[in-house]
Design a protein around this motif. Structure first.
Motif, short mmCIF file in Angstrom:
data_model
loop_
_atom_site.label_atom_id
_atom_site.label_comp_id
_atom_site.label_asym_id
_atom_site.label_seq_id
_atom_site.Cartn_x
_atom_site.Cartn_y
_atom_site.Cartn_z
N PHE A 164 -0.21 -11.57 5.49
CA PHE A 164 0.69 -11.04 5.08
C PHE A 164 0.60 -9.12 5.95
CE2 PHE A 164 -0.89 -13.09 1.08
CZ PHE A 164 1.35 -13.64 0.98
N ASP A 165 1.89 -9.43 6.52
CA ASP A 165 2.58 -8.49 7.19
C ASP A 165 2.74 -7.21 6.84
OD1 ASP A 165 3.06 -5.65 9.51
OD2 ASP A 165 4.14 -7.35 10.34
N MET A 166 2.57 -5.81 6.29
CA MET A 166 3.49 -5.25 5.08
C MET A 166 3.64 -3.66 5.51
SD MET A 166 3.07 -6.69 2.52
CE MET A 166 4.08 -6.00 1.32
N PRO A 167 5.21 -3.03 4.95
CA PRO A 167 4.82 -1.79 5.58
C PRO A 167 3.71 -0.66 5.38
CG PRO A 167 6.60 -2.95 4.11
CD PRO A 167 5.28 -3.53 3.39
N PRO A 168 3.94 0.20 5.84
CA PRO A 168 2.66 1.43 5.74
C PRO A 168 2.34 2.04 4.17
CG PRO A 168 4.12 1.79 7.49
CD PRO A 168 5.21 0.96 7.14
N ILE A 169 1.36 1.76 3.51
CA ILE A 169 1.13 2.16 2.60
C ILE A 169 1.58 3.38 1.74
CG2 ILE A 169 -1.93 2.76 2.63
CD1 ILE A 169 -1.40 0.86 -0.04
N VAL A 170 1.71 4.52 2.34
CA VAL A 170 1.97 5.67 1.89
C VAL A 170 3.67 6.29 1.60
CG1 VAL A 170 1.27 8.23 2.44
CG2 VAL A 170 -0.47 7.00 2.30
N THR A 171 4.33 5.30 2.68
CA THR A 171 5.79 5.23 2.43
C THR A 171 6.42 4.88 1.41
OG1 THR A 171 5.55 5.13 4.84
CG2 THR A 171 7.76 4.95 4.21
N VAL A 172 6.08 3.85 1.18
CA VAL A 172 6.61 2.90 0.34
C VAL A 172 5.68 1.84 -0.48
CG1 VAL A 172 8.84 2.21 1.28
CG2 VAL A 172 6.97 0.45 1.79
N THR A 173 6.07 1.33 -2.03
CA THR A 173 5.03 1.05 -2.68
C THR A 173 4.69 -0.51 -1.98
OG1 THR A 173 6.71 0.16 -4.33
CG2 THR A 173 5.61 2.39 -4.82
N ASP A 174 5.57 -1.27 -1.51
CA ASP A 174 5.19 -2.44 -1.15
C ASP A 174 3.66 -3.18 -1.36
OD1 ASP A 174 7.90 -2.08 -0.94
OD2 ASP A 174 8.54 -2.90 0.52
N ALA A 175 2.84 -2.51 -0.24
CA ALA A 175 1.59 -2.95 0.34
C ALA A 175 0.70 -3.03 -0.90
CB ALA A 175 0.89 -2.12 1.08
N GLN A 176 1.16 -1.83 -1.91
CA GLN A 176 0.30 -1.66 -2.73
C GLN A 176 1.00 -2.68 -4.06
OE1 GLN A 176 1.18 1.79 -4.98
NE2 GLN A 176 -0.90 2.11 -5.54
N ILE A 177 1.61 -2.90 -3.51
CA ILE A 177 2.15 -4.24 -5.19
C ILE A 177 1.18 -5.49 -4.58
CG2 ILE A 177 3.56 -5.87 -5.78
CD1 ILE A 177 5.40 -2.87 -5.38
N MET A 178 1.14 -5.54 -3.30
CA MET A 178 0.86 -7.14 -2.47
C MET A 178 -0.93 -6.26 -2.47
SD MET A 178 2.88 -9.30 -1.78
CE MET A 178 1.97 -10.36 -1.25
N ALA A 179 -1.63 -5.79 -1.95
CA ALA A 179 -3.00 -5.45 -2.21
C ALA A 179 -3.59 -5.98 -3.59
CB ALA A 179 -2.60 -4.18 -2.36
N SER A 180 -2.16 -5.55 -4.43
CA SER A 180 -2.99 -6.08 -6.38
C SER A 180 -2.43 -7.52 -6.45
CB SER A 180 -2.04 -5.76 -7.00
OG SER A 180 -0.28 -5.82 -7.02
N LYS A 181 -2.28 -8.32 -6.01
CA LYS A 181 -1.99 -9.45 -5.91
C LYS A 181 -2.94 -11.09 -4.45
CE LYS A 181 2.59 -8.64 -6.96
NZ LYS A 181 3.22 -10.22 -8.23
N THR A 182 -3.91 -9.99 -3.58
CA THR A 182 -3.99 -11.05 -2.66
C THR A 182 -5.59 -10.49 -2.16
OG1 THR A 182 -3.53 -9.02 -1.15
CG2 THR A 182 -1.75 -10.93 -1.09
N ASP A 183 -5.69 -11.38 -1.66
CA ASP A 183 -7.52 -10.82 -1.08
C ASP A 183 -8.55 -10.02 -1.10
OD1 ASP A 183 -7.86 -13.69 -3.50
OD2 ASP A 183 -7.34 -15.03 -1.48
N GLY A 184 -7.84 -9.98 -0.52
CA GLY A 184 -7.83 -8.43 0.85
C GLY A 184 -7.26 -8.47 1.18
N THR A 185 -7.61 -6.89 1.71
CA THR A 185 -6.21 -5.89 2.28
C THR A 185 -7.54 -5.27 3.91
OG1 THR A 185 -5.39 -5.46 0.32
CG2 THR A 185 -4.98 -3.37 2.06
N ILE A 186 -6.67 -4.49 4.94
CA ILE A 186 -7.01 -4.54 6.10
C ILE A 186 -6.40 -3.36 6.52
CG2 ILE A 186 -7.00 -4.58 8.28
CD1 ILE A 186 -8.84 -7.74 7.84
N VAL A 187 -6.61 -2.31 6.54
CA VAL A 187 -5.67 -0.68 7.04
C VAL A 187 -6.57 -0.98 8.35
CG1 VAL A 187 -5.98 1.43 6.40
CG2 VAL A 187 -6.21 0.15 4.60
N VAL A 188 -4.69 -0.47 9.03
CA VAL A 188 -4.95 -0.21 10.35
C VAL A 188 -4.63 0.94 10.51
CG1 VAL A 188 -3.68 -0.95 12.55
CG2 VAL A 188 -3.93 -2.52 11.04
#
Length: 239
Positions: A164-188
């Motif tokens: 899942f290609d997500m928006p920046p996490i500090v800017t909006v909550t979208d990535a934070q929401i999806m991080a709670s639903k998925t198996d892993g998160t990678i921060v670039v």
């Protein structure tokens, strides 16, 4: 290679650079393969079938990294789906030069879901893409819905790996929401662009939702032995 502002503007108009397809023998492609290997090591004790790629702020290369990681996993033989879940500034349809009239938002807003109508094939038989679809007025609400949970389950039953290609996490909550639903998160994190406060804030936001942070990709770091290239590296999460 990717750390100039004019490159970011070009990316928004034309999509990201698929160097793993255009230059499969390059130094950068080899570094992307290293990221793939390190992700696979993270899969030893826990299956990582759904991965979120995000960044602390804009312009750090998360779309470029996620697309190229998807390519190298597909080249290895895994059935991969790259999902453009950045429903604010989508780029996947531009990168792969496909229409974006239907996509993730279509699945989340229509009563009847038909994956065959929205999932698109690419030049690699193992790599498929799901574009964002029309930009909705309420991305966060759509991602936080039960329909999204069901969509993830449906996709996971059809693919070996979903990125899942997500928006920046500090800017909006979208990535934070999806991080709670998925198996892993990678921060670039992009050298010269990211700032320490934003990165620490990103880690804090991920900790709040108990995200499984697989690691951090350092983007745009110059390799001292060969200054003609920039490289990526994956560092495990330091807790």
């Amino acid at each position: 290679m990717f750390n100039k502002k004019r490159k970011n503007t070009k990316q928004q108009k034309q999509g990201t650079s698929l160097i793993t397809l255009t230059k499969p023998s390059s130094v950068i492609t080899e570094q992307i393969r290293t990221i793939r290997t390190n992700i696979q090591f993270s899969m030893i004790d826990r299956e990582l079938k759904t991965l979120v790629f995000t960044s602390a702020g804009p312009g750090e290369g998360k779309s470029t990294v996620s697309a190229n990681v998807a390519v190298v996993f597909a080249k290895q033989g895994k059935k991969v789906l790259l999902v453009d879940a950045d429903m604010r500034k989508p780029t996947v349809h531009k990168t792969f030069k496909v229409p974006n009239n239907e996509g993730l938002t279509t699945l989340l807003t229509e009563k009847e879901m038909n994956l065959e109508n929205v999932i698109k094939e690419t030049v690699d038989e193992n790599l498929s893409i799901l574009t964002s679809g029309p930009i909705p007025p309420n991305p966060s609400e759509l991602l936080d819905s039960n329909k999204m949970n069901f969509t993830i389950e449906m996709l996971a039953s059809s693919f070996d790996l979903i990125i899942f290609d997500m928006p920046p996490i500090v800017t909006v909550t979208d990535a934070q929401i999806m991080a709670s639903k998925t198996d892993g998160t990678i921060v670039v994190v992009r050298s010269g662009i990211a700032n320490k406060e934003a990165v620490l804030k990103a880690k804090q936001l991920l900790t709040i939702v108990n995200a499984n942070v697989v690691g951090t990709v350092f983007n745009g770091v110059e390799k001292t032995s060969d200054t003609a290239y920039k490289y990526y590296g994956l560092e495990g999460d330091q807790k």
